[in-house]
Scaffold this motif. Structure first.
Motif, short mmCIF file in Angstrom:
data_model
loop_
_atom_site.label_atom_id
_atom_site.label_comp_id
_atom_site.label_asym_id
_atom_site.label_seq_id
_atom_site.Cartn_x
_atom_site.Cartn_y
_atom_site.Cartn_z
N LEU A 44 0.81 -1.21 0.00
CA LEU A 44 0.00 0.00 0.00
C LEU A 44 0.85 1.26 0.00
O LEU A 44 0.33 2.34 0.28
N LYS A 45 2.12 1.17 -0.28
CA LYS A 45 3.03 2.32 -0.41
C LYS A 45 3.13 3.11 0.89
O LYS A 45 2.95 4.32 0.92
N TYR C 47 -5.44 4.84 0.28
CA TYR C 47 -4.63 4.42 -0.87
C TYR C 47 -5.21 4.96 -2.17
O TYR C 47 -6.42 5.07 -2.33
N VAL C 66 0.10 8.80 -2.67
CA VAL C 66 -0.98 8.34 -1.79
C VAL C 66 -1.13 9.35 -0.66
O VAL C 66 -0.32 10.25 -0.48
#
Lengths: 173, 148, 112
Positions: A44-45, C47, C66
């Motif tokens: 999910l970075k 996200y 994000v």
């Protein structure tokens, strides 16, 4: 797709951690769930959170094993009657149903609202001088939160010392 | 605790002598680079705690207690908390003057007071969690001794 | 949507453990699982599809980041969860010392 696989793996690990009899195996299964969470954060970075979760997981497992080892587990005899379990499962099912209705109203996965964050992203580097925006938000834009959370951690330290103290216990006897 | 010398075996002690410094340096690196790369005060503080815990598990607790006992650790945690309070109030009073060096991004010192508060948080988290762990281990030892 | 629902199922597993188990260590484990689920849910909400991590690089222009706000909130929550776990374990050890068991139905006596 890989997120689904990791989440299903985490659910299985959590069910094993809840249902297994041996306490140490249960703690190890919990740490498997935590490492799955670390992988999910990477996908999910969120690399900041992945590092923190990995490190916290190690310390958590050390503490839990140290706390449960050498305890002769007095075989927890299952006095659970059927009705109680069925009532719990039924209420959880109702909770899941209403959560399904509520989660449908959220914005779709992958398209967040980001009204405030747009401001942070566009002006964060100039205002704070920190390229890592997570640090910038946590310590500068939302600095009061970090201050209060530091207070919470300090309270936890004092609380553990108060629970585990030896002074004053002797005088009572 | 049946052995003559406390702690684990010789292999673990030798490996620990090599690795504990690396772990400590990595924790300091994570703390100081928290504004450029992933990391920050919380993660770096816990890594520093893990270095001390590794020392304690390998060499026994007397070795560590001689260097850092509970009162010293609690004092360090309090110093970290007060330092963070001071730096944070400095940021909140004048939010525009964030930096005290020249405006050059992607450097070690470019974030100014942000880096200082990271260091304060790392000090508080590392000392505090180590004190908690030490207290917990001493509590368990005490209880096991009473049972025997 | 299905990801949110799976995340909620994870939460319910933890809640079942807290409600139904009689061992204190199992209850602490259930609290940990609930904390994982809540953290993951907050990150899932922030996200963005095909996003990049919210860290600027030196020479490249990054357009599609994000949301950094939930990440900053969850960062401190993880550490607080660790502190809460340690407090709960020390309470459990005190209970074991006093009553000799981890079973919560055996410790209801008001002996003080």
């Amino acid at each position: 797709m890989e997120l689904h696989i990791i989440l299903i793996f985490m659910i299985f690990a959590a069910i094993m951690a809840v249902e297994i009899k041996d306490l140490i195996s249960s703690v190890i299964a919990l740490s498997a769930a935590g490492l799955g969470l670390c992988l999910a954060f990477l996908i999910l970075k969120a690399p900041n959170l992945a590092i923190t979760q990995l490190v916290v997981e190690i310390l958590c497992v050390i503490v839990l094993i140290r706390g449960t080892i050498n305890k002769d587990l007095p075989l927890v005899k299952d006095g659970r009657w059927l009705f109680n379990t069925i009532a719990t499962l039924f209420s959880l099912a109702v909770l899941l149903l209403f959560s399904y209705l509520a989660l449908k109203e959220l914005p779709n996965f992958g398209a967040p609202l980001m009204r405030v964050s747009q401001e942070y992203i566009s002006t964060g580097l100039e205002k704070t001088g920190s390229p890592n925006l997570v640090t910038a938000v946590a310590l500068n834009f939302r600095g009061y939160d970090a201050l209060a959370e530091a207070a919470i951690i300090f309270t936890a330290i004092i609380g553990t010392l108060a629970i585990a103290r030896k002074i004053g216990k002797k005088d009572e006897e | 605790m049946k052995n003559k010398e406390p702690g684990m075996s010789l292999i673990v002690k030798t490996i620990t002598r090599f690795t504990v410094g690396l772990v400590l340096v990595y924790g300091i690196f994570i703390t100081l680079q928290g504004h450029v790369s992933p990391g920050g005060g919380f993660a770096g503080g816990i890594i520093i705690t893990l270095a001390f815990i590794q020392l304690m598990l390998a060499f026994g607790q007397d070795e560590v207690l001689r260097k850092l006992n509970q009162e010293k650790g609690l004092l360090l945690a309090g110093i970290g908390a007060i330092l963070f309070l001071v730096i944070a109030s400095r940021i909140f009073l004048k939010p525009q003057q964030h930096s005290f060096v020249a405006e050059k991004h992607f450097q070690l010192l470019s974030a100014g007071f942000l880096s200082l508060s990271e260091i304060a948080i790392a000090l508080m988290v590392a000392a505090g969690l180590f004190v908690i762990f030490l207290t917990l281990v001493l509590l368990i030892e005490e209880e096991e001794k009473e049972k025997k | 949507m299905s990801l949110y629902f799976l995340c909620f199922i994870l939460f319910c597993v933890g809640l079942y453990s807290v409600l139904r188990k009689r061992n204190i260590i199992k209850i602490i484990i259930g609290l940990g699982i609930m904390e994982y689920a809540v953290n993951l849910f907050l990150i899932l909400v922030g996200y963005r599809m095909h996003g990049r991590a919210p860290i600027f690089a030196k020479d490249q222009e990054i357009l599609n980041m994000v949301d950094p706000l939930p990440q900053a909130m969850v960062l401190t929550t993880i550490v607080i969860g660790l502190a809460v776990t340690i407090i709960a374990v020390s309470l459990a050890i005190r209970i074991y010392e006093k009553y000799g068991t981890f079973d919560i139905t055996k410790i209801r006596s008001l002996k003080g």
